[in-house]
Design an enzyme around this catalytic site. Structure first.
Site, PDB file in Angstrom:
ATOM      1  N   SER A   1      25.616  -2.399 100.303  1.00  0.00           N
ATOM      2  CA  SER A   1      26.542  -2.701 101.393  1.00  0.00           C
ATOM      3  C   SER A   1      27.436  -1.531 101.785  1.00  0.00           C
ATOM      4  O   SER A   1      27.952  -1.493 102.899  1.00  0.00           O
ATOM      5  CB  SER A   1      27.412  -3.901 101.022  1.00  0.00           C
ATOM      6  OG  SER A   1      28.098  -3.656  99.815  1.00  0.00           O
TER       7      SER A   1
ATOM      8  N   HIS B   1      22.619  -8.280 102.893  1.00  0.00           N
ATOM      9  CA  HIS B   1      22.646  -7.501 104.136  1.00  0.00           C
ATOM     10  C   HIS B   1      21.265  -7.340 104.758  1.00  0.00           C
ATOM     11  O   HIS B   1      21.126  -6.699 105.797  1.00  0.00           O
ATOM     12  CB  HIS B   1      23.276  -6.129 103.896  1.00  0.00           C
ATOM     13  CG  HIS B   1      24.760  -6.195 103.798  1.00  0.00           C
ATOM     14  ND1 HIS B   1      25.580  -6.204 104.904  1.00  0.00           N
ATOM     15  CD2 HIS B   1      25.571  -6.309 102.728  1.00  0.00           C
ATOM     16  CE1 HIS B   1      26.828  -6.294 104.515  1.00  0.00           C
ATOM     17  NE2 HIS B   1      26.860  -6.362 103.202  1.00  0.00           N
TER      18      HIS B   1
ATOM     19  N   LYS C   1      26.464 -13.357 107.171  1.00  0.00           N
ATOM     20  CA  LYS C   1      26.395 -12.060 107.856  1.00  0.00           C
ATOM     21  C   LYS C   1      25.508 -12.220 109.090  1.00  0.00           C
ATOM     22  O   LYS C   1      25.967 -12.745 110.087  1.00  0.00           O
ATOM     23  CB  LYS C   1      25.943 -10.990 106.867  1.00  0.00           C
ATOM     24  CG  LYS C   1      26.910 -10.897 105.678  1.00  0.00           C
ATOM     25  CD  LYS C   1      26.594  -9.782 104.744  1.00  0.00           C
ATOM     26  CE  LYS C   1      27.375  -9.886 103.444  1.00  0.00           C
ATOM     27  NZ  LYS C   1      28.831  -9.807 103.582  1.00  0.00           N
TER      28      LYS C   1
HETATM   29  C1  LIG Z   1      25.551  -7.045  98.841  1.00  0.00           C
HETATM   30  C2  LIG Z   1      26.385  -8.271  99.031  1.00  0.00           C
HETATM   31  N1  LIG Z   1      26.114  -9.364  98.299  1.00  0.00           N
HETATM   32  C3  LIG Z   1      26.832 -10.501  98.445  1.00  0.00           C
HETATM   33  C4  LIG Z   1      27.879 -10.584  99.333  1.00  0.00           C
HETATM   34  C5  LIG Z   1      28.669 -11.840  99.430  1.00  0.00           C
HETATM   35  O1  LIG Z   1      28.292 -12.579 100.540  1.00  0.00           O
HETATM   36  P1  LIG Z   1      29.314 -13.621 101.206  1.00  0.00           P
HETATM   37  O2  LIG Z   1      30.165 -12.852 102.162  1.00  0.00           O
HETATM   38  O3  LIG Z   1      28.411 -14.620 101.844  1.00  0.00           O
HETATM   39  O4  LIG Z   1      30.123 -14.200 100.095  1.00  0.00           O
HETATM   40  C6  LIG Z   1      28.193  -9.482 100.121  1.00  0.00           C
HETATM   41  C7  LIG Z   1      29.284  -9.574 101.133  1.00  0.00           C
HETATM   42  O5  LIG Z   1      30.300  -9.029 101.099  1.00  0.00           O
HETATM   43  C8  LIG Z   1      27.441  -8.292  99.969  1.00  0.00           C
HETATM   44  O6  LIG Z   1      27.733  -7.205 100.674  1.00  0.00           O
END
Ligand SMILES: Cc1ncc(COP(=O)(O)O)c(C=O)c1O
Length: 397
Positions: A186, A214, A245
């Site tokens: 991310s 992502h 997202k």
């Molecule tokens: C790589 C990754 N995994 C998991 C998440 C968590 O997702 P959520 O925003 O649905 O809690 C994020 C988001 O920030 C992320 O970037």
């Protein structure tokens, strides 16, 4: 005791905040005035918005809005319970069936967020006797899940398959182990080396897990993610996706075998101990899957914008790292400089969030840009012009 004389036991937090301020890292929350969009207004400032994860513009899509409204009218605003007591509604199951078909797995379980899906799953599936072999840049929710599991955590350098192999080599053959990577990282926008890691998992008998937060809606046919992009279907035991997202709504899910999903129903603590989604959330997510299946053209538009913007940043001379996705970092090194760049961009009408330690390494601070399918070419050209001007002013390029 006189309440006025009481010493605030949280005083040390103020001291820590002061320290952040001294380092130029204390940040107020930016406030979005209206809806999420490619152009938006934050804190009274109109900007080209390069900071949302709303990759496909679905957060404000009329079809999803309509689905959410209809579900609210028909089913109310809340589910009233956790899933394991009275909070499993037919619409939750419909979403899970649709996601399983979309991801080509036997079953899916939806969590309240991607964070809850990762943390809840890793902590439920592993125990203190097990080993977790994890990329150093894996998401915080994986790290927290690993800590909660009490398993031994072995970290390999980012995307370094040989280093992961050396760790696995040193473990007893009978040791239960999880090999885990993000599909798209991310902060850097690069991809986990899935085919090589799947080979490794098979060779060493690991459980293979990929966090595709992502990648969902971005990579693979119709946005099925990196498992589809790399064609490693059937080789990843636990796939995590997010609905927050590209899907534009809220939630996370685990796709895998029927046994995995049923086990998580019994043991994943966020599933057991936190109320399920409102029906509007499930309905909007189902509408999003309909769209991804029917209109994959929206993803093509995202990639056209991604190529245009990435090339523009590189031509200006910025260090954009190794990104292969719509997430493109502009790496400047020093944390205070990254925050300064972000602030100056904002003043000039471009919102790109500054990111510093501890989210990224101390010498890898950056502003992170994310383009969406809804950015017009003029928006992106405007952003590039501003990046060029501000980057030169600050001596970055
Ligand atoms: C790589 C990754 N995994 C998991 C998440 C968590 O997702 P959520 O925003 O649905 O809690 C994020 C988001 O920030 C992320 O970037």
């Amino acid at each position: 005791m006189n309440a006025l004389a009481r010493i605030d036991p949280l005083q040390y937090l103020t001291a820590e905040l002061d320290q952040l301020a001294a380092q130029g890292l204390r940040r107020p929350l930016r406030v979005l005035e209206h809806e999420q969009g490619a152009r938006a207004t934050f804190d009274d400032q109109a900007v080209v918005n390069l900071s949302s994860n709303n990759y496909l513009g679905l957060a404000t899509h009329p079809t999803l809005r309509q689905a959410a409204l209809a579900a609210t009218q028909e089913l109310g605003v809340g589910s009233g319970s956790v899933r394991t007591i009275a909070g499993t509604m037919a619409i939750h199951l419909e979403l899970e069936r649709r996601l399983a078909a979309f991801k080509k797995t036997e079953a899916v379980v939806v969590f309240q967020s991607g964070f809850a899906a990762n943390a809840g799953t890793v902590s439920a599936v592993l125990t203190r006797d097990d080993v977790i072999v994890s990329d150093e840049l894996n998401h915080a929710s994986i790290i927290d899940g690993a800590r909660l599991s009490r398993a031994t955590i072995k970290v390999f350098p980012h995307r370094d398959v040989d280093a992961a192999r050396r760790i696995l080599n040193d473990l007893p053959a009978a040791q239960r182990k999880l090999l885990i990577t993000d599909g798209v990282f991310s902060m850097d926008g690069d991809l986990g080396p899935l085919p090589a890691l799947c080979d490794l998992a098979e060779e060493y008998g690991c459980i293979m897990m990929v966090d595709d937060a992502h990648a969902s809606g971005v990579f693979g046919s119709n946005g099925r993610g990196t498992i589809d992009h790399f064609n490693v279907h059937g080789r990843v035991d636990i796939q995590v996706g997010t609905l927050s997202k590209a899907v534009g709504v809220l939630g996370g899910y685990v796709a895998g075998s029927g046994a995995l999903v049923e086990f998580l129903h019994h043991r994943a603590r966020p599933f057991l101990f936190s109320t399920s989604h409102p029906p509007a959330v499930a309905a909007a997510c189902i509408a999003a899957i309909d769209l991804l299946e029917r209109e994959p053209g929206i993803i093509d538009r995202l990639w056209e914008n991604t190529r245009f913007f990435k090339e523009g940043l590189r031509e200006l001379g910025f260090d954009t790292g190794t990104s292969e996705s719509p997430i493109t970092p502009v790496i400047v090194g020093d944390g205070a400089l990254a925050m300064r760049l972000s602030d100056e961009l904002f003043r000039a009408g471009v919102f790109a969030q500054g990111i510093a330690f501890p989210t990224v390494a101390r010498d890898r601070a950056r502003v992170r840009t994310i383009v969406t399918s809804t950015h017009a070419r003029e928006d992106l050209q405007f952003a590039l012009d501003v990046f060029g001007r501000v980057g030169r002013q600050l001596g970055i390029i």
